[in-house]
Design a protein around this motif. Sequence first.
Motif, PDB file in Angstrom:
ATOM      1  N   ASN A 117     -61.513 -40.405  25.722  1.00 55.41           N
ATOM      2  CA  ASN A 117     -62.324 -41.520  25.224  1.00 55.41           C
ATOM      3  C   ASN A 117     -62.013 -42.836  25.926  1.00 55.41           C
ATOM      4  O   ASN A 117     -61.995 -43.901  25.312  1.00 55.41           O
ATOM      5  N   GLY A 118     -61.726 -42.791  27.218  1.00 50.84           N
ATOM      6  CA  GLY A 118     -61.459 -44.000  27.982  1.00 50.84           C
ATOM      7  C   GLY A 118     -60.066 -44.568  27.795  1.00 50.84           C
ATOM      8  O   GLY A 118     -59.778 -45.656  28.269  1.00 50.84           O
ATOM      9  N   LEU A 119     -59.190 -43.826  27.105  1.00 47.12           N
ATOM     10  CA  LEU A 119     -57.813 -44.261  26.889  1.00 47.12           C
ATOM     11  C   LEU A 119     -56.853 -43.296  27.574  1.00 47.12           C
ATOM     12  O   LEU A 119     -56.895 -42.083  27.338  1.00 47.12           O
ATOM     13  N   LEU A 120     -55.996 -43.837  28.424  1.00 48.47           N
ATOM     14  CA  LEU A 120     -54.967 -43.053  29.087  1.00 48.47           C
ATOM     15  C   LEU A 120     -53.689 -43.186  28.286  1.00 48.47           C
ATOM     16  O   LEU A 120     -53.167 -44.293  28.114  1.00 48.47           O
ATOM     17  N   SER A 121     -53.180 -42.067  27.766  1.00 48.99           N
ATOM     18  CA  SER A 121     -51.949 -42.065  26.973  1.00 48.99           C
ATOM     19  C   SER A 121     -50.844 -41.424  27.796  1.00 48.99           C
ATOM     20  O   SER A 121     -51.001 -40.303  28.283  1.00 48.99           O
ATOM     21  N   ILE A 122     -49.731 -42.128  27.939  1.00 47.59           N
ATOM     22  CA  ILE A 122     -48.586 -41.656  28.708  1.00 47.59           C
ATOM     23  C   ILE A 122     -47.413 -41.544  27.747  1.00 47.59           C
ATOM     24  O   ILE A 122     -47.012 -42.535  27.133  1.00 47.59           O
TER      25      ILE A 122
END
Length: 148
Positions: A117-122
Motif C-alpha cells: 500500500n505504498g509503505l515500505l516496512s523495514i
Amino acid sequence: MRTVDLSPLYRSFIGFDHLASLMDAAARTDKQPSFPPYNIEALDKDKYRITMAVAGFSEDELSLQSENNTLIVSGTKAGKEQNDERKFIHQGIAERNFERKFQLGDHVKVLGADLANGLLSIDLEREIPEALKPRKIEIGSNKMLESK
C-alpha cells in the motif's frame, strides 16, 4: 551555528574513540532531504521497524543496502520517457529519486523488508552476542588453585 571540537576527547579518553567519532558524525551539518517521510517505531525491547511512504515506487525501483552500521534506502524512478508524454495540471505526488541513510547501532541487523500500500516496512533487530550479555556469577564457586 556553533561547532564543537571533539579532538580533546581523542587524546584524553582512551578507548572512547568510537563514541567520539559517533558524536562527530552526528554533529556534521550534512542535511538529509525530508523526502520520503518515515516513521521509526520500537516494537519490542530489541525490535524496531522503519516505515517509509514510497507511493508510486514498485519493488524493483527500491534498493536496500546495509554496510558498516549504515542502512541505505534508495529509490530510482524508472520510465522517465513515459512521464514526458504526460501533462500535469497539478503534480502533488513526488516521483523523484531519493536516497536516505539510517545510522544503525552496534549489533542491529536488518531482518527483512515489505512493500504494501505504498509503505515500505523495514524490520530491524538488535542481536547481542552471548559474550556481551550479562551473566550471573555464583559466589563461592571458584576454588583457588594451591601453589605447589
